[in-house]
Design a protein around this motif. Structure first.
Motif, PDB file in Angstrom:
ATOM      1  N   UNK A  28       0.809  -1.219   0.000  1.00  0.00           N
ATOM      2  CA  UNK A  28       0.000   0.000   0.000  1.00  0.00           C
ATOM      3  C   UNK A  28       0.845   1.274   0.000  1.00  0.00           C
ATOM      4  N   UNK A  29       2.146   1.162   0.198  1.00  0.00           N
ATOM      5  CA  UNK A  29       3.011   2.340   0.153  1.00  0.00           C
ATOM      6  C   UNK A  29       3.249   2.837  -1.273  1.00  0.00           C
ATOM      7  N   UNK A  30       3.004   1.985  -2.265  1.00  0.00           N
ATOM      8  CA  UNK A  30       3.222   2.450  -3.637  1.00  0.00           C
ATOM      9  C   UNK A  30       2.114   2.065  -4.616  1.00  0.00           C
ATOM     10  N   UNK A  31       1.269   1.107  -4.282  1.00  0.00           N
ATOM     11  CA  UNK A  31       0.184   0.701  -5.184  1.00  0.00           C
ATOM     12  C   UNK A  31      -1.015   1.612  -4.928  1.00  0.00           C
ATOM     13  N   UNK A  32      -1.344   2.493  -5.863  1.00  0.00           N
ATOM     14  CA  UNK A  32      -2.340   3.537  -5.604  1.00  0.00           C
ATOM     15  C   UNK A  32      -3.749   3.041  -5.287  1.00  0.00           C
TER      16      UNK A  32
END
Length: 154
Positions: A28-32
């Motif tokens: 969740x830190x990079x998958x929008x």
């Protein structure tokens, strides 16, 4: 199986890319589109690690690591996909060294559709288009995250 694949070259080493994607429970830190991630297993990330990805619309899907090669690739099997027209699915992220200290990322999803021939047609059109957009967003988010890594508490 139907396959949707996207490729991107990122200005970072395979190790720098893995430092982001290898933190398996932090998708969740990079998958929008991933609102949050719930760890379904404990311990070090690797083969057998499982997570539940929650989305803004209240749906979720589970992923379990099937193959794990640090700095090179990981393959996951998706499950709990009741909200999707998919019968089965797996995804893989491959990291390959590229000229100039960069990395080529190949991210793909292979899936088998529900609903027979109609499902197959849906999978080749709408689902493949939507999946491509999701992977593109994940790759862009990954590139941004590698450029601006999270601060590590002292």
């Amino acid at each position: 199986m139907i396959r949707c694949e996207r490729t991107m070259v990122i200005d970072a080493s395979p190790e720098a890319i893995w430092n982001v994607i290898g933190r398996y429970m932090d998708l969740d830190e990079f998958a929008p589109l991933v609102k949050s991630v719930e760890a379904l297993t404990e311990g070090a990330d690797g083969v057998g690690s499982a997570r539940r990805c929650h989305f803004d619309n209240g749906t979720f899907l589970d992923e379990e690591v099937m193959e794990w090669e640090p700095n090179r690739r990981m393959r996951v099997r998706l499950s709990s996909m009741e909200a999707l027209p998919l019968k089965e699915a797996q995804a893989e992220i491959c990291i390959k060294p590229y000229a100039g200290g960069k990395s080529q990322i190949i991210w793909y999803l292979e899936y088998r559709m529900k609903y027979g021939a109609l499902g197959w047609l849906l999978g080749q059109t709408l689902v493949k288009s939507g999946t491509g957009k999701v992977i593109d967003g994940n790759l862009k988010g990954l590139a941004e995250k590698v450029k601006s890594p999270r601060a590590i508490a002292a």
